[in-house]
Scaffold this active site. Structure first.
Site, mmCIF file in Angstrom:
data_model
loop_
_atom_site.group_PDB
_atom_site.id
_atom_site.type_symbol
_atom_site.label_atom_id
_atom_site.label_comp_id
_atom_site.label_asym_id
_atom_site.label_seq_id
_atom_site.Cartn_x
_atom_site.Cartn_y
_atom_site.Cartn_z
ATOM 1 N N HIS A 183 1.024 -1.055 0.517
ATOM 2 C CA HIS A 183 -0.262 -0.312 0.068
ATOM 3 C C HIS A 183 0.425 1.298 0.442
ATOM 4 O O HIS A 183 1.492 1.683 -0.813
ATOM 5 C CB HIS A 183 -0.391 0.330 0.980
ATOM 6 C CG HIS A 183 -2.246 0.628 1.279
ATOM 7 N ND1 HIS A 183 -2.310 1.937 0.136
ATOM 8 C CD2 HIS A 183 -3.142 1.366 2.409
ATOM 9 C CE1 HIS A 183 -3.708 2.707 0.531
ATOM 10 N NE2 HIS A 183 -3.248 1.877 1.793
ATOM 11 N N HIS A 225 -1.898 -2.021 -9.538
ATOM 12 C CA HIS A 225 -3.447 -1.375 -8.983
ATOM 13 C C HIS A 225 -4.882 -2.379 -8.599
ATOM 14 O O HIS A 225 -5.004 -2.767 -9.882
ATOM 15 C CB HIS A 225 -3.195 0.053 -9.303
ATOM 16 C CG HIS A 225 -4.342 1.096 -8.130
ATOM 17 N ND1 HIS A 225 -5.228 0.857 -8.087
ATOM 18 C CD2 HIS A 225 -3.671 1.834 -7.395
ATOM 19 C CE1 HIS A 225 -5.610 1.377 -7.130
ATOM 20 N NE2 HIS A 225 -4.549 2.052 -6.591
ATOM 21 N N ASP A 275 3.029 5.664 -6.997
ATOM 22 C CA ASP A 275 4.175 5.932 -5.831
ATOM 23 C C ASP A 275 5.431 5.160 -6.859
ATOM 24 O O ASP A 275 6.495 5.759 -6.046
ATOM 25 C CB ASP A 275 3.834 4.625 -5.150
ATOM 26 C CG ASP A 275 3.294 4.734 -3.963
ATOM 27 O OD1 ASP A 275 3.176 5.819 -3.286
ATOM 28 O OD2 ASP A 275 2.658 3.740 -3.432
HETATM 29 N N1 ACO Z 1 4.449 -6.732 -10.983
HETATM 30 C C1 ACO Z 1 4.912 -8.013 -10.967
HETATM 31 N N2 ACO Z 1 3.426 -8.451 -10.512
HETATM 32 C C2 ACO Z 1 2.251 -8.206 -10.247
HETATM 33 C C3 ACO Z 1 2.872 -6.931 -10.112
HETATM 34 C C4 ACO Z 1 3.353 -5.811 -10.063
HETATM 35 N N3 ACO Z 1 3.806 -4.783 -9.447
HETATM 36 N N4 ACO Z 1 1.325 -6.851 -9.458
HETATM 37 C C5 ACO Z 1 0.413 -7.605 -9.781
HETATM 38 N N5 ACO Z 1 1.374 -8.369 -10.409
HETATM 39 C C6 ACO Z 1 0.688 -9.340 -11.659
HETATM 40 C C7 ACO Z 1 0.812 -10.700 -10.608
HETATM 41 O O1 ACO Z 1 1.552 -11.857 -9.598
HETATM 42 C C8 ACO Z 1 -0.729 -11.195 -10.557
HETATM 43 O O2 ACO Z 1 -0.443 -12.061 -11.302
HETATM 44 P P1 ACO Z 1 -0.496 -13.679 -12.043
HETATM 45 O O3 ACO Z 1 -2.242 -13.433 -12.277
HETATM 46 O O4 ACO Z 1 -0.018 -14.860 -12.994
HETATM 47 O O5 ACO Z 1 -0.954 -14.878 -10.289
HETATM 48 C C9 ACO Z 1 -1.387 -10.949 -11.332
HETATM 49 O O6 ACO Z 1 -0.713 -9.773 -12.088
HETATM 50 C C10 ACO Z 1 -2.192 -9.675 -10.854
HETATM 51 O O7 ACO Z 1 -2.506 -8.805 -9.611
HETATM 52 P P2 ACO Z 1 -3.084 -9.113 -8.377
HETATM 53 O O8 ACO Z 1 -1.913 -9.221 -6.736
HETATM 54 O O9 ACO Z 1 -4.666 -10.439 -8.272
HETATM 55 O O10 ACO Z 1 -3.276 -7.740 -8.392
HETATM 56 P P3 ACO Z 1 -4.347 -7.042 -6.727
HETATM 57 O O11 ACO Z 1 -5.157 -5.768 -7.930
HETATM 58 O O12 ACO Z 1 -4.627 -8.139 -5.654
HETATM 59 O O13 ACO Z 1 -2.900 -5.827 -6.521
HETATM 60 C C11 ACO Z 1 -1.310 -4.714 -5.816
HETATM 61 C C12 ACO Z 1 -2.239 -5.113 -6.205
HETATM 62 C C13 ACO Z 1 -1.240 -5.126 -4.550
HETATM 63 C C14 ACO Z 1 -1.398 -2.882 -5.700
HETATM 64 C C15 ACO Z 1 -0.576 -4.689 -6.635
HETATM 65 O O14 ACO Z 1 -0.752 -4.364 -7.956
HETATM 66 C C16 ACO Z 1 0.748 -5.298 -6.535
HETATM 67 O O15 ACO Z 1 1.265 -5.575 -5.519
HETATM 68 N N6 ACO Z 1 1.894 -4.278 -6.805
HETATM 69 C C17 ACO Z 1 3.503 -3.623 -6.974
HETATM 70 C C18 ACO Z 1 2.701 -2.967 -4.732
HETATM 71 C C19 ACO Z 1 2.521 -1.146 -4.882
HETATM 72 O O16 ACO Z 1 2.892 -0.678 -5.843
HETATM 73 N N7 ACO Z 1 1.431 -1.233 -4.771
HETATM 74 C C20 ACO Z 1 1.029 0.525 -4.261
HETATM 75 C C21 ACO Z 1 -0.142 0.132 -4.581
HETATM 76 S S1 ACO Z 1 -0.600 2.091 -4.941
HETATM 77 C C22 ACO Z 1 -1.220 1.708 -3.104
HETATM 78 O O17 ACO Z 1 -1.187 1.980 -2.706
HETATM 79 C C23 ACO Z 1 -0.932 3.372 -2.509
#
Ligand code: ACO
Length: 463
Positions: A300, A339, A395
């Site tokens: 987050h 996201h 971010d």
């Molecule tokens: N890098 C690589 N792969 C990713 C990323 C990433 N940043 N984000 C998602 N994926 C992949 C997942 O592994 C998943 O792959 P799969 O289908 O092969 O299993 C797919 O994309 C879907 O991802 P989920 O984790 O299901 O997406 P979710 O909506 O649950 O997660 C989140 C969203 C937590 C923001 C995620 O994208 C993440 O961890 N990003 C990196 C951390 C980040 O930047 N967080 C800030 C968010 S903005 C904020 O809070 C202000």
């Protein structure tokens, strides 16, 4: 599970009489999605009609759907991580993740970032309308007047180790404020709510700056009431021996815009935490500290810190392709990408990228920018990221700006928390005044043992 495996046939009659599946959609305007959902439970061959309003059915309506089994308490909806469950009705922030739209109370984020002040936005979020001049001046006066914290809060901060993470310090100090203002427990008294909101908006930057000075081993700088909200914050961070701190106007505006961009984002993890904790009718200081705790996490608000650590780890632009490959192979994430809601470019990220240019004109280009741009370039062409709709989020570039302005990496999430306090408070109050809300209490699907008998196998000293 006792119930037999079963299927439902779900139909939503449309105007022309055909049936189609619906997904909860835009809940902001006149309800074009209203109607009935007709469900056939193939376990019992019974039919049910559920109302659809604002693109949603009420999960509680599912409870009437049961088998003849006496233990069947009715159908639950199972939704880990709330992927498809609306937990409230809210009129504060609107996001269209596919179109990359973000609006506070109807105003596009781009316009607010260009023309508004952070405190104007904080007022807007809470009250629903922009303040008039008198309201704004009064609000600014109140916030300025309440920036000081009790000296015992300063002493409390002294108790932390020199290397304590500033988010831990912020989280505990915001919670500690509840012991200084016990009257804030009268959450249904509008005056008490108002003063608590003002105190939290006013004191969070002070606590944040005090924690910064503590980690640097510097004496705290008390608030200067002749300065604006952002200037005063920068003064408490940076002032040394000069009688009055003169902040760089580009930095002031950049930070103000970053605060506006981070002020609210509907039902994200920290906001939902604030609403959930607040639903127990605890005081607002305790509820807001839950928001700080949730924001601390690397998935987050902690992501901006992790982006910088990732860029440091990559080291040089030549290492970017190899790093992307490790992400694609499943070891680690590309921080600052992806996201839950935005499945196209995060509109805030666009503004942040432009903002970076204005800051770098003064500070010189951050050494990590080259790597960040290359990561973005490669990721936006790569099928792994494109097919998963992973774009830079807010971010991705904020950390580079904060670093150029001289903030240490572990302080980035604190900056986010100062801004988000405005959103948390507005969402908390909306939740409290929402007649439909009760103490939040999700259900579970129990997967553990049935009843079994306890047998003493170790000696725990009970005679
Ligand atoms: N890098 C690589 N792969 C990713 C990323 C990433 N940043 N984000 C998602 N994926 C992949 C997942 O592994 C998943 O792959 P799969 O289908 O092969 O299993 C797919 O994309 C879907 O991802 P989920 O984790 O299901 O997406 P979710 O909506 O649950 O997660 C989140 C969203 C937590 C923001 C995620 O994208 C993440 O961890 N990003 C990196 C951390 C980040 O930047 N967080 C800030 C968010 S903005 C904020 O809070 C202000």
């Amino acid at each position: 599970m006792k119930n037999p495996p079963a299927r439902f046939r779900i139909e939503t009659p449309t105007k022309n009489g055909s049936s189609e599946m619906t997904t909860p959609g835009n809940t902001q305007s006149t309800d074009k999605t209203a109607g009935d959902l007709s469900i056939t439970d193939k376990r019992t061959n019974k039919n049910y009609d559920l109302s659809i309003k604002d693109g949603a059915i009420r999960a509680a309506d599912l409870r009437q759907i049961k088998t003849a089994d006496r233990d069947d308490v009715g159908l639950l909806s199972y939704d880990p991580a709330f992927m498809n469950t609306a937990s409230c009705r809210s009129s504060i922030t609107y996001i269209d993740g596919d179109k990359g739209i973000l609006r506070y109370r109807g105003y596009p984020i781009e316009q607010l970032a260009e023309k508004a002040s952070f405190l104007e936005v904080a007022w807007l979020l809470r009250h629903g309308e922009l303040p008039n001049q008198k309201e704004y001046d009064g609000f600014v006066h109140d916030i300025t007047y309440h920036t000081y914290v009790h000296e015992n809060i300063r002493n409390f901060l002294q108790g932390f180790r020199y290397d304590a993470h500033p988010m831990s310090m912020l989280q505990s100090s915001v919670a500690a404020l509840s012991s200084f203002y016990p009257e804030a427990r009268n959450i249904f008294d509008p005056e008490q709510r108002n003063i608590a909101v003002i105190r939290l908006l006013a004191k969070t930057p002070t606590i944040a700056a005090f924690s910064y000075r503590h980690s640097k081993g510097l004496p705290v700088v008390y608030p200067d009431n002749s300065l604006s909200y952002v200037e005063n914050f920068l003064s408490m961070i940076n002032r040394m021996t000069e009688p009055r701190y003169e902040a760089n106007p580009t930095f002031v505006r950049a930070l103000e815009i970053l605060f506006i961009l981070h002020a609210d984002h509907e039902q994200n993890c920290s906001t939902s935490s604030v609403r959930m904790v607040g639903s127990s009718h605890v005081d607002p200081f305790s509820a807001m500290s839950a928001g700080v705790a949730a924001l601390f996490g690397p998935l987050h608000g902690g992501a901006n810190e992790q982006v910088l650590r990732m860029i440091e780890e990559i080291g040089t632009i030549q290492n970017v392709p190899a790093f992307i490959e490790t992400v694609k192979s499943g070891s680690g994430k590309l921080m600052g990408f992806g996201h839950r809601v935005y499945k196209s470019y995060d509109p805030r990220a666009k503004i942040v990228k432009q903002l970076a240019d204005s800051v770098f004109k003064i500070t010189g280009v951050d050494r990590g920018l080259e790597i960040a741009l290359e990561l973005e370039r490669i990721a936006l062409q790569d099928d792994y990221f494109v097919s998963r709709k992973l774009y830079p989020n807010v971010d991705f570039y904020t950390g580079l700006i904060y670093r150029s302005m001289g903030f240490p990496t572990e302080f980035f999430t604190v900056l986010f928390a100062i801004a988000r306090m405005a959103g948390w408070l507005s969402q908390w109050e909306e939740m409290l005044l929402d007649k439909e809300q009760k103490i939040a209490r999700p259900r579970q699907i129990f997967t553990g043992h049935g009843e079994r008998q306890f047998k003493q196998t170790i000696n725990v000293g009970i005679k």
